[in-house]
Design an enzyme around this catalytic site. Structure first.
Site, PDB file in Angstrom:
ATOM      1  N   LYS A  47     -14.678 -34.696  10.338  1.00 36.13           N
ATOM      2  CA  LYS A  47     -14.952 -33.652  11.340  1.00 36.13           C
ATOM      3  C   LYS A  47     -16.068 -32.748  10.842  1.00 36.13           C
ATOM      4  O   LYS A  47     -16.983 -32.396  11.578  1.00 36.13           O
ATOM      5  CB  LYS A  47     -13.677 -32.832  11.607  1.00 36.13           C
ATOM      6  CG  LYS A  47     -12.629 -33.601  12.408  1.00 36.13           C
ATOM      7  CD  LYS A  47     -11.272 -32.914  12.401  1.00 36.13           C
ATOM      8  CE  LYS A  47     -10.214 -33.827  13.023  1.00 36.13           C
ATOM      9  NZ  LYS A  47      -8.846 -33.355  12.850  1.00 36.13           N
ATOM     10  N   GLN A  91      -5.158 -28.833  10.643  1.00 38.59           N
ATOM     11  CA  GLN A  91      -4.911 -30.269  10.544  1.00 38.59           C
ATOM     12  C   GLN A  91      -3.409 -30.538  10.392  1.00 38.59           C
ATOM     13  O   GLN A  91      -2.732 -29.928   9.572  1.00 38.59           O
ATOM     14  CB  GLN A  91      -5.688 -30.849   9.351  1.00 38.59           C
ATOM     15  CG  GLN A  91      -5.618 -32.352   9.222  1.00 38.59           C
ATOM     16  CD  GLN A  91      -6.291 -33.108  10.367  1.00 38.59           C
ATOM     17  OE1 GLN A  91      -7.238 -32.626  10.972  1.00 38.59           O
ATOM     18  NE2 GLN A  91      -5.792 -34.297  10.668  1.00 38.59           N
ATOM     19  N   ASP A 114      -7.836 -27.846  19.827  1.00 36.63           N
ATOM     20  CA  ASP A 114      -6.917 -28.988  19.880  1.00 36.63           C
ATOM     21  C   ASP A 114      -6.047 -28.996  21.144  1.00 36.63           C
ATOM     22  O   ASP A 114      -5.390 -29.981  21.437  1.00 36.63           O
ATOM     23  CB  ASP A 114      -5.933 -28.908  18.697  1.00 36.63           C
ATOM     24  CG  ASP A 114      -6.370 -29.757  17.518  1.00 36.63           C
ATOM     25  OD1 ASP A 114      -6.904 -30.846  17.746  1.00 36.63           O
ATOM     26  OD2 ASP A 114      -6.126 -29.322  16.380  1.00 36.63           O
TER      27      ASP A 114
HETATM   28  N1  GUN Z   1      -3.693 -34.917  12.929  1.00 38.18           N
HETATM   29  C1  GUN Z   1      -3.880 -36.110  13.518  1.00 38.18           C
HETATM   30  N2  GUN Z   1      -4.600 -35.952  14.656  1.00 38.18           N
HETATM   31  C2  GUN Z   1      -4.860 -34.632  14.760  1.00 38.18           C
HETATM   32  C3  GUN Z   1      -5.557 -33.855  15.734  1.00 38.18           C
HETATM   33  O1  GUN Z   1      -6.086 -34.345  16.739  1.00 38.18           O
HETATM   34  N3  GUN Z   1      -5.603 -32.518  15.492  1.00 38.18           N
HETATM   35  C4  GUN Z   1      -5.036 -31.952  14.398  1.00 38.18           C
HETATM   36  N4  GUN Z   1      -5.125 -30.629  14.270  1.00 38.18           N
HETATM   37  N5  GUN Z   1      -4.366 -32.641  13.509  1.00 38.18           N
HETATM   38  C5  GUN Z   1      -4.297 -33.982  13.674  1.00 38.18           C
END
Ligand code: GUN
Length: 292
Positions: A47, A91, A114
């Site tokens: 990311k 995350q 998110d």
């Molecule tokens: N862990 C796995 N996929 C995601 C996601 O899309 N967002 C976040 N914050 N954590 C994740």
């Protein structure tokens, strides 16, 4: 048809880069990583790298595994109040001693890229406009739309009921007038349900969909990621009954590969959210120009 999420995401990211260059104030994504889960670290680095490549500022806050919930929430509050930060992502998964619901509730819904907060999830469920749409479902719909896959009126079977993918996927599909069935680990006769699907979206992390059993000319979207016996990245779709790729392509309307399908679309979708304004212009331009 192969749903090439890798090529489409590359194009979207190029377009975002052009838009970001025009902005005086660049978007700034803050990512919090607690603990040292290897997969999470890889996702977070991806990311960060992607954001930097397209001119979006990005800060990663790394906290140790034994971080107290209150300390994590303090970090979030600081980011909420920091005018330079436009998006916050915590995350998942978090270490077990931390209550993830308390953490999610601490995020400012206006920075919740998110779509995890009750305000945004609630708005989504009510058919109101959340500040952000959830990244993986949004990425999947952008991909299906780009490839001209019809959604309205079709029977979509979603496998997996997570808050990140399955549940918000259902809401977004309902808004697009699909008929939706959601299946999960306790579903009986999964194979019988799968046979009735026009579109299958599988987000399990196990080789659960035996593709020879699905309806002829259905659309298969693979959100699953796991490793096979040889350590190779693989998805939920099991194509082992097919002779070769041509036989698969004759049988399905479309499928998304792993890797190179939903994964890159999720990152592109997160970057669209971080850009903070209407994405329709970008997506319309790509629909016209194609992926070259
Ligand atoms: N862990 C796995 N996929 C995601 C996601 O899309 N967002 C976040 N914050 N954590 C994740």
């Amino acid at each position: 048809m192969i749903l090439d999420g890798k090529a489409l995401s590359k194009k979207i990211l190029e377009e975002i880069k052009i838009e970001v260059q025009k902005l005086d104030k660049k978007p700034h994504l803050a990512v919090i990583l607690v603990g040292d889960d290897t997969a999470s670290r890889i996702y977070v680095n991806n990311k960060k790298k992607t954001a930097l490549n397209i001119g979006i500022n990005s800060t990663v806050i790394e906290l140790p595994e034994d971080t107290k919930e209150e300390v994590l929430i303090e970090h979030i509050k600081k980011l909420n109040n920091d005018d330079d930060i436009t998006g916050i992502l915590v995350q998942m998964p978090l270490p077990k001693h931390i209550n993830k619901d308390n953490v999610v509730c601490a995020i400012d819904p206006k920075k919740d890229v998110d779509c995890f907060t009750p305000e945004n999830v609630g708005k989504l469920a009510l058919g109101m406009k959340p500040y952000f749409y959830p990244v993986t479902p949004q990425g999947i719909l952008i991909m299906l739309d780009y490839y001209g896959i019809q959604i309205e009126g079709r029977h979509v079977v979603v496998i997996g009921r997570s808050n990140i993918v399955g549940k918000p996927m259902v809401q977004m599909l309902l808004q697009r007038n699909a008929t939706v069935t959601i299946c999960h680990s306790q579903t009986k006769n999964l194979d019988d349900i799968i046979k009735t699907a026009d579109i299958i979206i599988s987000a399990v992390g196990k080789k659960i969909v035996r593709c020879k059993m699905v309806k002829y000319k259905s659309v298969l979207v693979d959100v699953g990621i796991s490793r096979d016996a040889n350590g190779k990245l693989t998805g939920d779709l099991n194509f082992s009954d097919f002779k070769d790729i041509n036989e698969i392509l004759d049988f399905v309307e479309a499928f998304s590969p792993v890797p190179g399908g939903v994964g890159p679309m999720t990152i592109a979708s997160l970057m669209l959210n971080t850009l903070l304004f209407e994405h329709t212009g970008i997506l319309r331009r790509i629909a016209k120009s194609g992926l070259e």
